[in-house]
Design an enzyme around this catalytic site. Structure first.
Site, PDB file in Angstrom:
ATOM      1  N   LYS A 150       5.790   9.913  -3.914  1.00  0.00           N
ATOM      2  CA  LYS A 150       7.203   9.747  -3.548  1.00  0.00           C
ATOM      3  C   LYS A 150       7.996  10.469  -4.622  1.00  0.00           C
ATOM      4  CE  LYS A 150      10.440   8.002  -0.913  1.00  0.00           C
ATOM      5  NZ  LYS A 150      10.619   8.367   0.502  1.00  0.00           N
ATOM      6  N   ASP A 192      -3.017   1.076  -0.836  1.00  0.00           N
ATOM      7  CA  ASP A 192      -3.206  -0.228  -0.193  1.00  0.00           C
ATOM      8  C   ASP A 192      -2.626  -0.199   1.212  1.00  0.00           C
ATOM      9  OD1 ASP A 192      -3.738  -3.044   0.001  1.00  0.00           O
ATOM     10  OD2 ASP A 192      -1.609  -3.413  -0.395  1.00  0.00           O
TER      11      ASP A 192
HETATM   12  C1  IPM Z   1      -6.992  -4.721  -0.765  1.00  0.00           C
HETATM   13  C2  IPM Z   1      -6.266  -6.035  -0.768  1.00  0.00           C
HETATM   14  C3  IPM Z   1      -5.958  -6.417  -2.214  1.00  0.00           C
HETATM   15  C4  IPM Z   1      -5.051  -5.341  -2.776  1.00  0.00           C
HETATM   16  C5  IPM Z   1      -5.337  -7.816  -2.370  1.00  0.00           C
HETATM   17  C6  IPM Z   1      -6.177  -8.892  -1.753  1.00  0.00           C
HETATM   18  C7  IPM Z   1      -5.058  -8.124  -3.815  1.00  0.00           C
HETATM   19  O1  IPM Z   1      -5.137  -5.967   0.029  1.00  0.00           O
HETATM   20  O2  IPM Z   1      -8.066  -4.629  -1.399  1.00  0.00           O
HETATM   21  O3  IPM Z   1      -6.505  -3.785  -0.140  1.00  0.00           O
HETATM   22  O4  IPM Z   1      -3.836  -5.382  -2.577  1.00  0.00           O
HETATM   23  O5  IPM Z   1      -5.574  -4.454  -3.440  1.00  0.00           O
HETATM   24 MG    MG Z   2      -4.959  -4.161   1.139  1.00  0.00          MG
END
Ligand code: IPM
Ligand code: MG
Length: 359
Positions: free
Chosen positions: A192, A248
């Site tokens: 970004k 994520d």
């Molecule tokens: C992932 C999950 C994790 C993250 C959570 C559970 C902390 O969403 O592995 O993608 O955000 O990394």
């Molecule tokens: Mg995740």
């Protein structure tokens, strides 16, 4: 002494899917004479219940000694009330950080047998094979300062810090470029940089690293556009490299293109290639204990472990072929079910893969 694999089943559907992955792992171990030695440990909610903390010392100690770690899924409503710093997810974040598992590989591959289950039209996803490389131990997930504070006017304010050092960007970029070299040699770095300084630097460093990989074509894309392109024309991507939070989010979106997040494995690697392997999905409290969970993401995570940490591509291919074979047989857990197929439970799916692997 065999090669130690630490198994962390976790919470809710975690133990159910892990039991199936272990079934498969035992067959591979036997067939390819890997000499594995499985050891079990606690992480997340299960660890909070037993020891009061989401990442107990002994789990971390076993993890440091293990060749590889196989993780189910952690978290769930049972631990919603516990303090923020003791939540199950904190255990997951801590083990990633403690072991410096900075390189998170999240492949999104559409099995042709599941084209119907994708949320997009079959022609948009047929043959889809994307690899998302997510930075996993830095960025806004770990940046300091962070917290919730009370301002002078008495109002509260939540704050986090998005930061990346050059060396953090450099090492994830090297990993992504070298993975792209083994594929279609196209790398898209997602940032970004029109708004966030941290990602202006990210882009600069990725450009620098690119000079060492002249055979890989590098492009850049803003994260909002990348989200749109993923659901518009996902096959334009080969490898995507991005920071922790964007990775994520984009990896969940990419997961759905393949029919079900229940199909997607992941690897989290350190500099030496040692790693933790887990499905991309969560602990699915809503279906826990009902035999509905799809164990294939965890089984495919076993395949990634064989390939990346144990260096046995033949064994990895055998597991992937066994998964493909059960899909050919028409076996489907509820998340990937469509008319005319055979609905099976978690344990039936695991047993079928194990059987296919024995043939
Ligand atoms: C992932 C999950 C994790 C993250 C959570 C559970 C902390 O969403 O592995 O993608 O955000 O990394
Ligand atoms: Mg995740």
């Amino acid at each position: 002494m065999g090669k130690k694999i630490l198994v962390l089943p976790g919470d809710y559907i975690g133990p159910e899917i892990m039991a199936e992955a272990v079934k498969v792992l035992e067959v591979v171990d036997d067939r390819f004479r890997l000499g594995l030695e499985l050891e079990y440990g606690l992480l997340g909610g299960a660890a909070i219940d037993a020891h009061g903390v989401p990442l107990p010392e002994e789990t971390l100690a076993s993890a440091r000694e293990a060749e590889a770690i196989l993780l189910g899924a952690v978290g769930g409503p049972k631990w919603d009330h516990v303090e923020r710093h003791l939540r199950p997810e904190r255990g997951l974040l801590a083990i990633r950080s403690e072991l410096q598992l900075f390189g998170n590989l999240r492949p999104a591959i559409l099995y042709p047998q599941l084209a119907e289950a994708s949320s997009l039209k079959p022609e948009l996803v047929a043959g889809l094979d994307i690899l998302i490389v997510r930075e996993l131990t830095g960025g806004i997930y770990f940046g300091e300062p962070r917290g919730i504070r009370t301002l002078e006017n008495g109002e509260r304010e939540g704050y986090n810090t998005y930061r990346y050092s050059e060396s953090e960007v450099r090492r994830i970029a090297h990993l992504a470029f070298s993975l792209a070299q083994k594929r279609d040699r196209r790398l898209c770095s997602v940032d970004k940089a029109n708004v966030l300084e941290a990602t202006v630097l990210w882009r600069e460093v990725v450009e620098e690293v690119a000079a060492e990989y002249p055979d890989v074509e590098l492009s850049h894309m803003y994260v909002d556009n990348a989200a749109m392109q993923l659901v518009r024309a996902p096959k334009q991507f080969d490898v995507i490299v991005t920071g922790n939070m964007f990775g994520d989010i984009l990896s969940d979106a990419a997961a759905m293109l393949t029919g079900s997040i229940g199909m997607l494995p992941s690897a989290s690697l350190d500099q030496a290639g040692r790693g933790m392997y887990e499905p991309c999905h969560g602990s699915a409290p809503d279906i826990a204990g009902e035999g509905k969970a799809n164990p294939l993401a965890t089984i495919l995570s076993v395949a990634m472990m064989l390939r990346y940490t144990l260096g046995n591509a033949d064994a990895a291919v055998a597991v992937e072929a066994a998964v493909s074979a059960v899909l050919d047989q028409g076996l489907r857990t509820p998340d990937i079910y469509s008319d005319g197929q055979q609905r099976v439970s978690t344990t039936e799916m695991g047993a079928a893969v194990a059987a296919a692997l024995q043939e």
